[in-house]
Design a protein around this motif. Sequence first.
Motif, PDB file in Angstrom:
ATOM      1  N   LEU A 134     -33.721  11.499 -71.305  1.00 38.57           N
ATOM      2  CA  LEU A 134     -34.868  11.213 -72.170  1.00 38.57           C
ATOM      3  C   LEU A 134     -34.411  10.565 -73.475  1.00 38.57           C
ATOM      4  CD1 LEU A 134     -37.012  14.437 -71.656  1.00 38.57           C
ATOM      5  CD2 LEU A 134     -37.763  12.106 -71.160  1.00 38.57           C
ATOM      6  N   GLU A 135     -33.308  11.068 -74.011  1.00 38.25           N
ATOM      7  CA  GLU A 135     -32.765  10.479 -75.239  1.00 38.25           C
ATOM      8  C   GLU A 135     -32.264   9.050 -74.982  1.00 38.25           C
ATOM      9  OE1 GLU A 135     -29.950  12.864 -77.302  1.00 38.25           O
ATOM     10  OE2 GLU A 135     -31.324  14.537 -77.588  1.00 38.25           O
ATOM     11  N   ALA A 136     -31.719   8.810 -73.791  1.00 39.90           N
ATOM     12  CA  ALA A 136     -31.269   7.461 -73.450  1.00 39.90           C
ATOM     13  C   ALA A 136     -32.457   6.504 -73.345  1.00 39.90           C
ATOM     14  CB  ALA A 136     -30.493   7.481 -72.133  1.00 39.90           C
ATOM     15  N   VAL A 137     -33.561   6.983 -72.779  1.00 38.45           N
ATOM     16  CA  VAL A 137     -34.776   6.175 -72.704  1.00 38.45           C
ATOM     17  C   VAL A 137     -35.288   5.867 -74.109  1.00 38.45           C
ATOM     18  CG1 VAL A 137     -37.205   6.187 -72.009  1.00 38.45           C
ATOM     19  CG2 VAL A 137     -35.453   6.972 -70.411  1.00 38.45           C
ATOM     20  N   LEU A 138     -35.285   6.879 -74.963  1.00 38.96           N
ATOM     21  CA  LEU A 138     -35.712   6.693 -76.349  1.00 38.96           C
ATOM     22  C   LEU A 138     -34.828   5.681 -77.060  1.00 38.96           C
ATOM     23  CD1 LEU A 138     -37.308   7.436 -78.900  1.00 38.96           C
ATOM     24  CD2 LEU A 138     -35.792   9.410 -79.184  1.00 38.96           C
ATOM     25  N   SER A 139     -33.515   5.827 -76.899  1.00 35.99           N
ATOM     26  CA  SER A 139     -32.566   4.938 -77.552  1.00 35.99           C
ATOM     27  C   SER A 139     -32.728   3.493 -77.077  1.00 35.99           C
ATOM     28  CB  SER A 139     -31.132   5.416 -77.277  1.00 35.99           C
ATOM     29  OG  SER A 139     -30.185   4.540 -77.838  1.00 35.99           O
ATOM     30  N   GLY A 140     -33.033   3.324 -75.800  1.00 36.96           N
ATOM     31  CA  GLY A 140     -33.127   1.980 -75.231  1.00 36.96           C
ATOM     32  C   GLY A 140     -34.442   1.269 -75.500  1.00 36.96           C
ATOM     33  N   THR A 141     -35.438   1.996 -76.008  1.00 38.54           N
ATOM     34  CA  THR A 141     -36.755   1.393 -76.215  1.00 38.54           C
ATOM     35  C   THR A 141     -37.186   1.354 -77.682  1.00 38.54           C
ATOM     36  OG1 THR A 141     -37.821   3.543 -75.841  1.00 38.54           O
ATOM     37  CG2 THR A 141     -37.613   2.083 -73.941  1.00 38.54           C
ATOM     38  N   GLN A 142     -36.615   2.201 -78.535  1.00 33.92           N
ATOM     39  CA  GLN A 142     -37.164   2.386 -79.882  1.00 33.92           C
ATOM     40  C   GLN A 142     -37.142   1.112 -80.732  1.00 33.92           C
ATOM     41  OE1 GLN A 142     -34.831   5.435 -81.814  1.00 33.92           O
ATOM     42  NE2 GLN A 142     -32.892   4.369 -81.521  1.00 33.92           N
ATOM     43  N   HIS A 143     -36.053   0.365 -80.697  1.00 32.34           N
ATOM     44  CA  HIS A 143     -35.954  -0.795 -81.588  1.00 32.34           C
ATOM     45  C   HIS A 143     -36.908  -1.914 -81.180  1.00 32.34           C
ATOM     46  CE1 HIS A 143     -32.751   1.004 -83.791  1.00 32.34           C
ATOM     47  NE2 HIS A 143     -31.928   1.035 -82.760  1.00 32.34           N
ATOM     48  N   ILE A 190     -43.935   8.282 -78.256  1.00 31.99           N
ATOM     49  CA  ILE A 190     -44.389   9.563 -77.699  1.00 31.99           C
ATOM     50  C   ILE A 190     -45.154   9.315 -76.402  1.00 31.99           C
ATOM     51  CG2 ILE A 190     -45.995  11.480 -78.052  1.00 31.99           C
ATOM     52  CD1 ILE A 190     -45.144  11.460 -81.012  1.00 31.99           C
ATOM     53  N   LEU A 191     -45.993   8.276 -76.383  1.00 27.61           N
ATOM     54  CA  LEU A 191     -46.719   7.932 -75.161  1.00 27.61           C
ATOM     55  C   LEU A 191     -45.757   7.540 -74.046  1.00 27.61           C
ATOM     56  CD1 LEU A 191     -49.698   5.813 -76.571  1.00 27.61           C
ATOM     57  CD2 LEU A 191     -49.859   8.030 -75.426  1.00 27.61           C
ATOM     58  N   VAL A 192     -44.736   6.754 -74.382  1.00 27.28           N
ATOM     59  CA  VAL A 192     -43.749   6.351 -73.379  1.00 27.28           C
ATOM     60  C   VAL A 192     -43.094   7.580 -72.756  1.00 27.28           C
ATOM     61  CG1 VAL A 192     -41.490   5.243 -73.071  1.00 27.28           C
ATOM     62  CG2 VAL A 192     -43.291   4.065 -74.348  1.00 27.28           C
ATOM     63  N   LEU A 193     -42.700   8.521 -73.594  1.00 30.55           N
ATOM     64  CA  LEU A 193     -42.005   9.709 -73.090  1.00 30.55           C
ATOM     65  C   LEU A 193     -42.940  10.638 -72.310  1.00 30.55           C
ATOM     66  CD1 LEU A 193     -39.786  10.498 -76.218  1.00 30.55           C
ATOM     67  CD2 LEU A 193     -39.078   9.414 -74.083  1.00 30.55           C
ATOM     68  N   THR A 194     -44.167  10.806 -72.792  1.00 25.86           N
ATOM     69  CA  THR A 194     -45.088  11.738 -72.121  1.00 25.86           C
ATOM     70  C   THR A 194     -45.700  11.142 -70.852  1.00 25.86           C
ATOM     71  OG1 THR A 194     -46.904  11.019 -73.576  1.00 25.86           O
ATOM     72  CG2 THR A 194     -45.647  12.964 -74.235  1.00 25.86           C
ATOM     73  N   LYS A 195     -45.779   9.809 -70.772  1.00 23.07           N
ATOM     74  CA  LYS A 195     -46.348   9.160 -69.599  1.00 23.07           C
ATOM     75  C   LYS A 195     -45.273   8.671 -68.620  1.00 23.07           C
ATOM     76  CE  LYS A 195     -50.568   7.393 -71.825  1.00 23.07           C
ATOM     77  NZ  LYS A 195     -51.531   7.940 -70.853  1.00 23.07           N
ATOM     78  N   LEU A 196     -44.038   9.055 -68.877  1.00 27.48           N
ATOM     79  CA  LEU A 196     -42.922   8.558 -68.080  1.00 27.48           C
ATOM     80  C   LEU A 196     -43.097   8.847 -66.593  1.00 27.48           C
ATOM     81  CD1 LEU A 196     -40.345   7.007 -68.714  1.00 27.48           C
ATOM     82  CD2 LEU A 196     -39.138   9.194 -68.883  1.00 27.48           C
ATOM     83  N   SER A 197     -43.740   9.951 -66.271  1.00 26.26           N
ATOM     84  CA  SER A 197     -43.923  10.322 -64.859  1.00 26.26           C
ATOM     85  C   SER A 197     -44.824   9.335 -64.127  1.00 26.26           C
ATOM     86  CB  SER A 197     -44.515  11.728 -64.754  1.00 26.26           C
ATOM     87  OG  SER A 197     -45.789  11.784 -65.374  1.00 26.26           O
ATOM     88  N   THR A 198     -45.621   8.552 -64.874  1.00 32.13           N
ATOM     89  CA  THR A 198     -46.541   7.607 -64.234  1.00 32.13           C
ATOM     90  C   THR A 198     -45.869   6.280 -63.899  1.00 32.13           C
ATOM     91  OG1 THR A 198     -47.333   6.600 -66.296  1.00 32.13           O
ATOM     92  CG2 THR A 198     -48.427   8.625 -65.571  1.00 32.13           C
TER      93      THR A 198
END
Length: 272
Positions: free
Chosen positions: A22-31, A56-64
């Motif tokens: 999850l942190e890797a996804v955050l790191s790769g998308t935030q900028h 927050i939407l990206v992380l919470t909707k990741l399952s979709t």
Amino acid sequence: MVLIDVKAEDVRSAQAGDRNALEAVLSGTQHQVHALARRILVNPDDASEATQEILILVLTKLSTFKGEAAFSTWVYRVAVRYLLNTRKIRDRDLGLTFDMFAADLESGLVADPPKAPDDALLLNELRISCTMAMLLCLKMESRLAYVLGDIFELDHGEASQILELTPATYRKRLSRARSEVEAFTSHHCGIVSTSAKCACPRRLPAAMEAGRVQRGNYPNSANAKEGYADIRAQVGAVIEDLKTFKLHRSVPHHECPEAIRVALTEILSPPA
């Protein structure tokens, strides 16, 4: 331009609840999410707030996310839907038009402006601030098409998927937005056109008096690798059709504030 770069295995692991993934996804998308929000909303505070809510939407909707499109396309689509549909974003729209912006730029121009030791920094901040604010004159749908196509230089196929348009409709929307921006800069921007009334040195005193540019405060140009004189020379050196493109591409990339990453990391952390 920083690209969304997240490994497929990290996405799958994040969907399964792995915190490191999850942190890797955050790191790769935030900028890149922040870069989009900054270009679309311009105001740094509004962009930071939108960035946090989009992530927050990206992380919470990741399952979709089902892998039917590239992960970057899906992330941008989440961001675009937020920017188009969130009421507080719409409520903050000033309804700025190119005519209104031109009138504002041409008010209070000084024929022989005084020079100061920090003129180079102030002029670069004004140049970048004005270039970014110019896009607020486009309606949101057109602004998104222009930023994705001409500033982020995304493939038209991907951009049309992000905006949920047919490729033909996207091309038409981008073409109209591009024509509006080019028409404005060719008549009103002194960097693009030597015949324009407004030029950054002549505009600077009025901009400072209005508080739009302040000594020692350079939120838009702090990361710029090139100064006002550099960009003026570079824009002047390209052929006419590319001058506006060069101007908008010269705005520096604004990285996601560290405070947002810290806040979201805390949200991801399991309770003690």
